[in-house]
Structures are given as structure tokens and as C-alpha cells.
Design an enzyme around this catalytic site. Sequence first.
Site, mmCIF file in Angstrom:
data_model
loop_
_atom_site.group_PDB
_atom_site.id
_atom_site.type_symbol
_atom_site.label_atom_id
_atom_site.label_comp_id
_atom_site.label_asym_id
_atom_site.label_seq_id
_atom_site.Cartn_x
_atom_site.Cartn_y
_atom_site.Cartn_z
ATOM 1 N N ARG A 290 0.856 -1.181 0.000
ATOM 2 C CA ARG A 290 0.000 0.000 0.000
ATOM 3 C C ARG A 290 0.896 1.236 0.000
ATOM 4 O O ARG A 290 1.905 1.281 0.718
ATOM 5 C CB ARG A 290 -0.891 0.037 1.252
ATOM 6 C CG ARG A 290 -2.095 -0.889 1.201
ATOM 7 C CD ARG A 290 -3.095 -0.480 0.118
ATOM 8 N NE ARG A 290 -4.233 -1.379 0.006
ATOM 9 C CZ ARG A 290 -4.291 -2.430 -0.806
ATOM 10 N NH1 ARG A 290 -3.264 -2.730 -1.594
ATOM 11 N NH2 ARG A 290 -5.368 -3.186 -0.855
ATOM 12 N N GLU A 319 -4.723 7.317 -4.898
ATOM 13 C CA GLU A 319 -4.803 6.652 -6.206
ATOM 14 C C GLU A 319 -5.995 7.163 -6.995
ATOM 15 O O GLU A 319 -7.109 7.182 -6.441
ATOM 16 C CB GLU A 319 -4.897 5.136 -6.013
ATOM 17 C CG GLU A 319 -3.600 4.571 -5.434
ATOM 18 C CD GLU A 319 -3.602 3.049 -5.265
ATOM 19 O OE1 GLU A 319 -4.625 2.407 -5.592
ATOM 20 O OE2 GLU A 319 -2.588 2.523 -4.812
ATOM 21 N N HIS A 338 -1.595 0.127 -9.741
ATOM 22 C CA HIS A 338 -2.186 -0.852 -8.812
ATOM 23 C C HIS A 338 -2.641 -2.111 -9.568
ATOM 24 O O HIS A 338 -3.821 -2.464 -9.580
ATOM 25 C CB HIS A 338 -3.361 -0.219 -8.051
ATOM 26 C CG HIS A 338 -3.678 -0.935 -6.764
ATOM 27 N ND1 HIS A 338 -4.125 -0.283 -5.635
ATOM 28 C CD2 HIS A 338 -3.617 -2.250 -6.427
ATOM 29 C CE1 HIS A 338 -4.332 -1.163 -4.668
ATOM 30 N NE2 HIS A 338 -4.024 -2.371 -5.132
HETATM 31 N N1 NAI Z 1 -0.918 -4.379 -5.185
HETATM 32 C C1 NAI Z 1 -1.909 -5.226 -5.139
HETATM 33 O O1 NAI Z 1 -2.711 -5.325 -6.053
HETATM 34 C C2 NAI Z 1 -2.054 -6.107 -3.958
HETATM 35 C C3 NAI Z 1 -1.669 -5.655 -2.729
HETATM 36 N N2 NAI Z 1 -1.802 -6.454 -1.637
HETATM 37 C C4 NAI Z 1 -1.330 -5.903 -0.362
HETATM 38 O O2 NAI Z 1 -0.402 -6.792 0.189
HETATM 39 C C5 NAI Z 1 -0.647 -6.924 1.580
HETATM 40 C C6 NAI Z 1 -0.208 -8.303 2.031
HETATM 41 O O3 NAI Z 1 -1.073 -9.280 1.507
HETATM 42 P P1 NAI Z 1 -1.042 -10.767 2.058
HETATM 43 O O4 NAI Z 1 0.351 -11.252 2.038
HETATM 44 O O5 NAI Z 1 -2.059 -11.515 1.333
HETATM 45 O O6 NAI Z 1 -1.494 -10.514 3.571
HETATM 46 P P2 NAI Z 1 -1.084 -11.369 4.823
HETATM 47 O O7 NAI Z 1 -1.998 -10.953 5.895
HETATM 48 O O8 NAI Z 1 -0.997 -12.795 4.471
HETATM 49 O O9 NAI Z 1 0.391 -10.862 5.185
HETATM 50 C C7 NAI Z 1 0.663 -9.645 5.787
HETATM 51 C C8 NAI Z 1 1.838 -9.860 6.711
HETATM 52 O O10 NAI Z 1 2.275 -8.598 7.184
HETATM 53 C C9 NAI Z 1 2.729 -8.794 8.499
HETATM 54 N N3 NAI Z 1 2.836 -7.551 9.223
HETATM 55 C C10 NAI Z 1 1.871 -6.888 9.902
HETATM 56 N N4 NAI Z 1 2.401 -5.787 10.466
HETATM 57 C C11 NAI Z 1 3.719 -5.763 10.137
HETATM 58 C C12 NAI Z 1 4.788 -4.874 10.432
HETATM 59 N N5 NAI Z 1 4.600 -3.793 11.182
HETATM 60 N N6 NAI Z 1 5.993 -5.159 9.915
HETATM 61 C C13 NAI Z 1 6.192 -6.246 9.157
HETATM 62 N N7 NAI Z 1 5.217 -7.132 8.871
HETATM 63 C C14 NAI Z 1 3.994 -6.884 9.340
HETATM 64 C C15 NAI Z 1 1.710 -9.757 9.068
HETATM 65 O O11 NAI Z 1 2.226 -10.407 10.216
HETATM 66 C C16 NAI Z 1 1.500 -10.700 7.930
HETATM 67 O O12 NAI Z 1 2.353 -11.817 8.022
HETATM 68 C C17 NAI Z 1 -2.146 -6.687 1.718
HETATM 69 O O13 NAI Z 1 -2.465 -6.147 2.979
HETATM 70 C C18 NAI Z 1 -2.455 -5.715 0.633
HETATM 71 O O14 NAI Z 1 -2.400 -4.426 1.159
HETATM 72 C C19 NAI Z 1 -2.296 -7.716 -1.726
HETATM 73 C C20 NAI Z 1 -2.710 -8.213 -2.917
HETATM 74 C C21 NAI Z 1 -2.650 -7.441 -4.133
HETATM 75 O O1 HPV Z 2 -6.122 -7.355 -2.830
HETATM 76 C C1 HPV Z 2 -5.543 -6.280 -2.595
HETATM 77 O O2 HPV Z 2 -5.196 -5.925 -1.475
HETATM 78 C C2 HPV Z 2 -5.274 -5.371 -3.683
HETATM 79 O O3 HPV Z 2 -4.614 -4.382 -3.478
HETATM 80 C C3 HPV Z 2 -5.881 -5.605 -4.981
HETATM 81 O O4 HPV Z 2 -6.597 -4.458 -5.271
HETATM 82 P P1 HPV Z 2 -7.683 -4.449 -6.441
HETATM 83 O O5 HPV Z 2 -8.722 -5.440 -6.066
HETATM 84 O O6 HPV Z 2 -6.966 -4.820 -7.701
HETATM 85 O O7 HPV Z 2 -8.207 -3.054 -6.462
#
Ligand code: NAI
Ligand code: HPV
Length: 602
Positions: A290, A319, A338
Site C-alpha cells: 500500500r 490513487e 495498482h
Molecule cells: N498491489 C496489489 O494489487 C495487492 C496488494 N496487496 C497488499 O499486500 C498486503 C499483504 O497481503 P497478504 O500477504 O495476502 O497478507 P497477509 O496478511 O498474508 O500478510 C501480511 C503480513 O504482514 C505482516 N505484518 C503486519 N504488520 C507488520 C509490520 N509492522 N511489519 C512487518 N510485517 C507486518 C503480518 O504479520 C502478515 O504476516 C495486503 O495487505 C495488501 O495491502 C495484496 C494483494 C494485491
Molecule cells: O487485494 C488487494 O489488497 C489489492 O490491493 C488488490 O486491489 P484491487 O482489487 O486490484 O483493487
Amino acid sequence: MSAVTAAVTSSAKVAVNPHKISSLSSRSPLPSAISIRSKRDIPLKRLILVTCTATGDGAKPTVLVAEKLGEAGVQLLEKFANVDCSYNLTPEELNTKISLCDALIVRSATKVGRDVFESSRGRLKVVGRAGVGIDNVDLSAATEFGCLVVNAPTANTIAAAEHGIALMAAMARNVSQADASVKSGEWKRNKYVGVSLVGKTLAVMGFGKVGSEVARRAKGLGMRVIAHDPYAPADRAHAIGVDLVSFDEALSTADFISLHMPLTPATSKMLNDETFAKMKKGVRIVNVARGGVIDEDALVRALDAGIVAQAALDVFTKEPPAKDSKLVQHERVTVTPHLGASTMEAQEGVAIEIAEAVVGALNGELASTAVNAPMVSAEVLAELKPYVVLAEQLGRLAVQLVAGGSGVKNVKVTYASARATDELDTRLLRAMITKGIIEPISDVYVNLVNADYTAKQRGMRISEERVVLDGSPESPLETITVQLGNVESKFATALSESGEVKVEGRVKDGIPHLTKVGSFEVDVSLEGSIILCRQVDQPGMIGTVGSILGESNVNVSFMSVGRIAPRKQAVMAIGVDDMPSKETLKKIGEIPAVEEFVFLKL
Ligand SMILES: NC(=O)C1=CN([C@@H]2O[C@H](COP(=O)(O)OP(=O)(O)OC[C@H]3O[C@@H](n4cnc5c(N)ncnc54)[C@H](O)[C@@H]3O)[C@@H](O)[C@H]2O)C=CC1
Ligand SMILES: O=C(O)C(=O)COP(=O)(O)O
């Protein structure tokens, strides 16, 4: 034992002569009006949380899909609901539409703030986030309004990890800059010399689903991978050859830093002037998490100062970012709009995952991807089903026994069970008792999502106690007892020896029964409504009450009498299908032997 919040206020407690019971409830001969109700299945929708009863007329629920959702998900929703796919709504348009919707599905671009829940006027029951990050949804407002939030946490993991790797490789080899250069007619091979990934140290910040998939892929590219995540288990990291390190160690040793933590108050702007200063000079940063986890102005300063050699960013604080954003325009910054989750495969998967979760939630099922409600497994739920109804009915009965103006602040729930304490999940039961207590005295809609919050708001303290019984732990519970302390009762018989309104129940043949009122044992199934009467035990009482009800065409489903001793005081519990008229109730009250009585609606 858990207790839901404090704030105990004391109000006058009436000491009433407790009626000791000396005999078990005696089932009386049935008067002519009595019919025994057949055993019914308890409707699942009553159990939970978010049922699509919003329209109240059995009509299909309405789901508003406010951002592009894969076709497979839309089709799945259409089998169950009216689906309104309206993209690019302004906040005002969203707020207008939402009052006609039972569920809302969004991705990352729609802000679901408090205003949305307020505008829905109680109709919105589920928000589905078709993706992982729920930072665009005001979770506390959702919880307060009893709205379940579900997400689709798994289907886009690989897409996001692949995009992280793609950005890292593209950045290291200046792919986007070189591409733009060639397209503008240039051929500058020396200008776009890159750096290699092999042998470099990558720090994965946030070792969750995406972070660990990035780590796995980076290992395959020959990188040394370390990770920082205060909540990740070290053995999971070791299993894929990754060392978990401190935040400072990650910053100071990494050649590449890839961000994969959620945006929370704790992670907001965690990369800032101070933390950039701790990094190795020439570090390269990838952000597919993010935008808000980086102080973007500080990143521009770090780029200009040469601390950060390059950055590759998929996400931004705002965004889309401003067209003249210094960060986006920076020549050493690679950007995408994104796109982390935007693969055909991930979008199809996410759409199905969220559609299933939303339909399940609207059907009253517990969603396994609930973000703001405790998760209770399907097995536990199936087993607790009749007890959940019992819990709600006991709460509903107990609160109706309280005299107006007493204010319910202290609730004590006792679960008697042969199961070990940690083998009985009482969260669902506690929520339903709360629902039963609060709903009859307010217009608040209580469910598993907002039960604890609502109790806390009302200064109601719920303490839970377990009595571990000997015997077979086959059934999860023997009895549930609900006691309301520091209250006056409109039916003094309901007060226990220590002065609390007290009701106890158990499940018999799958049907919840009331088995104790105050100190008197009764036995009446918890369906329809109940008349409780305290009287002097004497022949003909059941017949007299039965005929008054029969004459008024009120169907009696059950009767039971609990008494101290023959010809002393007794409590008669009468289950009725219909609401008796005032005159009928008056006639019952006028029977000379009746000392007090109360009508309770279930
Ligand atoms: N750019 C995009 O389209 C996408 C972005 N994302 C972002 O990626 C993030 C992670 O997704 P997932 O891996 O599926 O979530 P997840 O919940 O599996 O992993 C997040 C990890 O971050 C850790 N965490 C929490 N606070 C922390 C800190 N202060 N320092 C270090 N680690 C910390 C948690 O312990 C957890 O292991 C989501 O929250 C979302 O914002 C996810 C999917 C797509
Ligand atoms: O799953 C997430 O956290 C994402 O950031 C994906 O975002 P989107 O559904 O592509 O707008």
C-alpha cells in the site's frame, strides 16, 4: 472466562423472599386446549448474523457491485441475488444507492467509510472486499452497524507476488525507461545498464502470503532472502530458507526491500526520513503493498540524496496519484497503476471467492473469511445450533422479567457442561444471549459482529462461568443459566436466592426448553410465548387457566408446574402459540390462587 467490558452501574436491588423448591417439575394432565407441538427444525438463518431478511418479504437480496468483478463471480451472485453492477459511482451516488442494498462488493478504489453505513440505514449486512487489503473499509463503523466484512484473501496472492518480482526485475534492468526511450526513437545502450539480482540481499517486509511467495521466487533467482515480520513464525521462514531479522537489520543489510505488510496505523509511513537514513546507500525499493506505508515525500528526498537508487511502485497514498507527482515523474522510479492483483486468473479466483463469501453470509452462514467477526467452524456451528437458539431465548426471557427502568448492566452466564473448558467455544452463545437481552429493549440489531461492541456501548458487562460436570461430554452443554444482577423484577418469583433475575434452560431432543425460573423448576419448550404464574398449589388450577385460554382460542402448547411442596407455592409455565388478549390475561390474574403472573414473548 471472558468478560465483555466493565462499567458496572448499580441500581436498587429488591430483596425478595426466595422460594425454595423441594420437588421437580411435574407435568400436569393436559387440558383440552393443549396440543403438543411437533419437533421442528430450527431455521439456520436465525442462528447467525447477517441474514437477508432486510427486505422482510422473502424477496431476493440486492448486491451492489461497485467495482469491476470477474464474470464468474457476477454469475454466481445472480443465482441468489439481484445484482447491480454500477462502477465509478461518486461517493454521493454510492450513499444514495446503498440504502437499497443488502450487500456491497468493492475492490481497492471505493472508500467504504462510516457515511456508507449511516446511509444504508441498517439494510447493508455484508461488505465484500474482492481482494486482500481492507484499509479502504472502516471496520469499526462496520462492526458498530453489525455489518459483516469479508474479503478474498487467497486468490490474488500469486498475482501480487509475481507482480512484485516483475517490478523488481524491470526496475533492476531499467525496462520501462529503456522501453520509453526506444519508442521515442533513441538507442542508448550505455544509459540503461542495470544491476543483477543474483547474490543480492532481498529484505521482504511482511512475511505473509504474498511476502513468502515473493521470498520463494527470489530464492529461485539466486538472491539471499531475509524477512522482517514481528508476527510470522520463524520455522515457516526457515522452511523456505529465509531468516527473520529485526526491522533495523533488514534495512541496513538489504540491497532490495520489498514491502508486503498491510496498511495499518502501525505500518503507516514506516518508511520515512528516519528509516531511509538507516538503509544501505543505493538500496532499491519495491512496493506492491500500500502506498501509505511509505512517506512519499521522504522517498523523493531519499532518491534525490542517492540513498535510494531506484523504486518500483504499484501503489500510492492517493490513487490515482497527481499527474505532476514528483515521485511518479522521477526518472529512477518505475510505476504501475495498482496492477498487483490484475491477472485474468486472479480476478476470476477473487470474484468467485468473494461471491461465495457474500452469498454464504447473506444466507446466514459464518464466513470463513470474516474480517470483523470471530470465526466459528462449520462443525462447531452445527453442534451448537440448538444451543444458540436456547441462548437467545434465555436472554429474551430474562430481560422481559426485569421491571422497567432497572437498566441491565450485569449479566452472568453459566454454562454447565461435561466438556473441558477449552473445548467449548462460547462466543456465539454469548453473542446470542446479548442479542436476546438487547433487542427487546432497543431498536439495535445485534449479531455476532456487533454483539460485544453493543454490550460495551450500553455499559453491559457479561461475565461467563463454566461448571464442568462429570459424565459424558457427548453433548456440548447440559444447561445455560442467565442471571441479571442489580435489577428489579416484574415477576418476583424469577429472582434467585441472591436476588438476580435467573432463568435456566437446556436442549431436549434438539428443542430448547426453559427448565428453571428463579428457584422454581419448570419445563416448557421455548417456542411461541410463555405465561408464568405463581400460585398456591391446589387442584383444578391447570384446568382453570387452560379453559380461560381455550375460551379465548389461545392454543396451549405446553404446561408444567414446579412447586415447593404439595398445596404450597407453585410456578406454572404455560407455552402459548398466540398472544392472549388483555382481557384473557386479566382473567388469569383474577383467579384467587394466582399470586403473580407475567406474559413473555419469545
Ligand atoms: N498491489 C496489489 O494489487 C495487492 C496488494 N496487496 C497488499 O499486500 C498486503 C499483504 O497481503 P497478504 O500477504 O495476502 O497478507 P497477509 O496478511 O498474508 O500478510 C501480511 C503480513 O504482514 C505482516 N505484518 C503486519 N504488520 C507488520 C509490520 N509492522 N511489519 C512487518 N510485517 C507486518 C503480518 O504479520 C502478515 O504476516 C495486503 O495487505 C495488501 O495491502 C495484496 C494483494 C494485491
Ligand atoms: O487485494 C488487494 O489488497 C489489492 O490491493 C488488490 O486491489 P484491487 O482489487 O486490484 O483493487
